[in-house]
Scaffold this active site. Structure first.
Site, PDB file in Angstrom:
ATOM      1  N   LYS A 185       0.855  -1.188   0.000  1.00 47.28           N
ATOM      2  CA  LYS A 185       0.000   0.000   0.000  1.00 47.28           C
ATOM      3  C   LYS A 185       0.891   1.239   0.000  1.00 47.28           C
ATOM      4  O   LYS A 185       2.068   1.172   0.360  1.00 47.28           O
ATOM      5  CB  LYS A 185      -0.935   0.029   1.201  1.00 47.28           C
ATOM      6  CG  LYS A 185      -0.297   0.154   2.557  1.00 47.28           C
ATOM      7  CD  LYS A 185       0.028   1.507   3.135  1.00 47.28           C
ATOM      8  CE  LYS A 185      -0.882   2.617   2.797  1.00 47.28           C
ATOM      9  NZ  LYS A 185      -0.358   3.876   3.483  1.00 47.28           N
ATOM     10  N   THR A 196       5.436   6.391   3.495  1.00 46.09           N
ATOM     11  CA  THR A 196       4.255   5.646   4.010  1.00 46.09           C
ATOM     12  C   THR A 196       3.876   4.524   3.110  1.00 46.09           C
ATOM     13  O   THR A 196       2.908   4.551   2.376  1.00 46.09           O
ATOM     14  CB  THR A 196       3.000   6.484   4.199  1.00 46.09           C
ATOM     15  OG1 THR A 196       3.318   7.539   5.053  1.00 46.09           O
ATOM     16  CG2 THR A 196       1.872   5.681   4.855  1.00 46.09           C
ATOM     17  N   GLU A 283      -0.763   9.548  -5.779  1.00 47.01           N
ATOM     18  CA  GLU A 283      -1.911  10.421  -5.525  1.00 47.01           C
ATOM     19  C   GLU A 283      -2.082  11.397  -6.685  1.00 47.01           C
ATOM     20  O   GLU A 283      -1.217  12.226  -6.942  1.00 47.01           O
ATOM     21  CB  GLU A 283      -1.720  11.152  -4.195  1.00 47.01           C
ATOM     22  CG  GLU A 283      -1.931  10.189  -3.017  1.00 47.01           C
ATOM     23  CD  GLU A 283      -1.517  10.755  -1.669  1.00 47.01           C
ATOM     24  OE1 GLU A 283      -0.859  11.807  -1.646  1.00 47.01           O
ATOM     25  OE2 GLU A 283      -1.850  10.131  -0.653  1.00 47.01           O
ATOM     26  N   SER A 412     -10.419  15.083   6.070  1.00 44.84           N
ATOM     27  CA  SER A 412     -11.817  15.489   6.208  1.00 44.84           C
ATOM     28  C   SER A 412     -12.755  14.432   5.654  1.00 44.84           C
ATOM     29  O   SER A 412     -12.351  13.349   5.297  1.00 44.84           O
ATOM     30  CB  SER A 412     -12.035  16.848   5.542  1.00 44.84           C
ATOM     31  OG  SER A 412     -11.242  16.987   4.394  1.00 44.84           O
TER      32      SER A 412
END
Lengths: 412, 412
Positions: A185, A196, A283, A412
């Protein structure tokens, strides 16, 4: 969507003898998302790992390193506990206590010792780990343990990943079929030295602990340490290689043996596939970029040039725009800090198109040729430094609106 | 829009005796945009400069450095020629010839020697300089020369800048009024060591050439070398300080004199104002961030930590989102490469709010306090390393959708 990424189907993921996986929804992440994974190992497995070099390493990283540094427990690890939704990083002494408590509870459920469990976490930094949810969730994950659960496991460790990353490969050793299956991941905060990023690769091949450690280092150097999405390195990264020894091959004890090379190649291939999958799922990524530097004096200076290009926001936005604004690549090489670089000797290629030489635009270069390559979703930038024989290859992606959106919205 | 930026009004910009400026539209950039600036100096001015350290330095940088390296011409510079729209970088030998031809033509128009002219360019890299347009445009710029043209000059050097950057300051030396007026451009590709950044500051104070060089280094270290927008450093940056000696003060010849300190402070203040204006106008910036590192062993390690934070896309997007996801700051400090950093001693403040200590979240920290500060348009991040007495302060901005948009669209 990820760049040219074809995920493995569940049925393409092959169980590894001696490994079972269990997943549950412990309520750490959003509701409806699996967020807790247990990987259980039969007795006798070897485990080797490589961890983040970030000084702010997370509590589970500290505990996992401690458990693996003990020669006794290193060859008697029985389980891994992995949660998403919270990184348990920047959490001080309490974080360490939470990681130990996770190990203790899983050890109790599996009837082994705490030091035979390795903890891992990924997610938001500097929030207390919701330990109760993990403790409450572990029995369900243990009840779910089964050998053909790799696909679900690859889903359970996702954070901002769009697609699960998992792949299998088989080779033959001594006439026995050996399986290598891995999951990973990580799509942001990706940079060499393990950002990460979590990856777990298991093989049922029989080999010694020192050779397993040799392979994990080799594979990391050719895979996870060659990718960058945004230059950030994380507090939690880990790459774990498990050797269960259940395949029935004669145990590999010699680095010079053909079996060692074949197994190392297979593990490296799986690791490189997973590493590239992370970049393809970077991303907001819309392009997959291979950066190759040749003709350097040392591998280090090749890496300096490669990462200067790969990290430059100006270069990355030009790729996003399909704009052959290639001077930005030259500028990045120029500030890479290569000692005594003679820019007049350097050649810059975009795929097969010679773009720059003699300190400027190549005489035969036409803008439309650069434009053609820039429009592709897979692009190779090749730089020939012409001052030595060292080279390097790394992989990265472009910088898009969506990178900003994903990272501005993450919590969020 | 730029962050809390109040541009100077044209009438607030004070002429500097011995300096006149002329602007024209040479058609290098989009139509309707002034793109060529000539700064003419009366006889007897001293000029000192600091230039990009990028190995791919642009042709005009090479020529300007050559002209300033000659002790004779250094104290007899008569003009500067500055174009936007094209950087004349990555243009090889032809680029050098074009920069020299620009100097020669302006020298002819002003009846001086070529080596008394300094060339500067900013804009797209690796495109041939449209020399004919510059040659054709120079007479109009020369015809426009006048002392009160500083505001128009600040507009003429803009590229992706939203606002012109210009400021004046006056001090008194020996009872005489001394003026310091400066302009700057640059909003992307900004990083220490001079990123696509041009700044010209002139004073009419009388001082020696060595002291002028002393001041330009000091001012750069406290201003343009303390800002970063996107970590990229450019091929073309230059910071030029002009001393015309026309103010009537007794010439400053001694570094220990009060006049030297007063003038150095004034120039540094103007340079710092311009540097901060560049960050406030950073491409897509919505926040102005001051990063202060204290208690380091050396200034270098303070800078490592400061720039790791300032360059992190994850930190910068968190600022854009007003999200106190402050673990990202800890992670950045963690990978800054500070040798033997003890993260348990470190304290992290957001303005006056203590966020982290003892390796984790501070006990009194409440999310709403972090949220309150993050919503501001000006934020100070302060990190106390608690291992020495060195410190540093740098300025940066956030990373927004618009950064990507501006840089993806730049050439279109």
């Amino acid at each position: 969507m990820p760049v040219n990424f074809i995920p493995s189907l569940p049925e393409q993921l092959l169980p590894v003898k001696g490994v079972s996986l269990g997943i549950t929804e412990a309520g750490i992440r959003k509701s409806g998302r699996k967020d807790l994974l247990v990987i259980a190992l039969d007795d006798g497995a070897n485990v080797a790992g490589i961890f983040t070099q970030n000084a702010f390493c997370a509590a589970p990283v500290a505990v996992a390193k401690e458990h693996l540094s003990n020669p006794d427990s290193r060859s008697s690890i029985r389980a891994l506990a992995i949660n998403t939704g919270n990184a348990n990083a920047g959490t001080g002494k309490e974080g360490i206590a939470h990681a130990r408590a996770t190990c203790a509870e899983l050890a109790r459920l599996l009837s082994c010792a705490s030091h035979q469990v390795l903890p891992f976490s990924t997610g938001v930094i500097m929030e207390p780990l919701p330990l109760e949810k993990i403790i409450t969730g572990l029995p369900a994950a243990v009840a779910d343990l089964k050998p053909d659960n790799w696909f679900a496991a690859s889903q359970a460790i996702m954070t901002t990943d769009i697609v699960p990353k998992a792949v299998s490969k088989q080779i033959s050793l001594d006439g026995m079929t050996v399986t290598v299956t891995g999951i990973a991941k990580g799509s942001g905060m990706i940079h060499p030295n393990m950002a990460t990023m979590l990856s777990y690769i298991a093989t049922d091949a029989a080999l010694t602990q020192p050779l397993l450690e040799e392979i994990v280092r080799h594979a990391a150097a050719k895979s996870f340490n060659r990718i960058t999405v945004d230059g950030d390195t994380s507090t939690n990264d880990a790459f774990i290689l498990i050797g269960t020894g259940r395949a029935g091959n004669q145990a590999i004890v010699d680095k010079a043996s053909p079996g060692f090379t074949a197994l190392q190649d297979a593990v490296t291939e799986v690791a490189a596939w997973l590493a590239q999958a992370i970049v393809r799922d970077g991303e907001g990524a819309t392009k997959f970029i291979t950066i190759r530097i040749e003709g350097g004096r040392t591998p280090d200076e090749c890496n300096q040039a490669a990462y200067a290009i790969a990290r430059s926001p100006l270069v990355k936005t030009a790729f996003f725009a399909s704009d052959p604004n290639l001077g930005r690549i030259l500028a990045a090489i120029g500030y890479a800090g290569i000692n005594g670089l003679d820019v007049n000797r350097l050649q810059l290629y975009l795929d097969d198109v010679l773009v720059a030489e003699n300190g400027g635009r190549a005489s035969g270069y036409r803008e439309q040729d650069g434009q053609r390559v820039m429009k592709q979703s897979e692009i190779t930038v090749r730089v020939v430094l012409d001052r030595g024989s060292a080279s390097t290859t790394i992989w990265t992606c472009d910088l898009s609106y969506d990178y900003v959106k994903i990272n501005a919205d993450y919590r969020s």
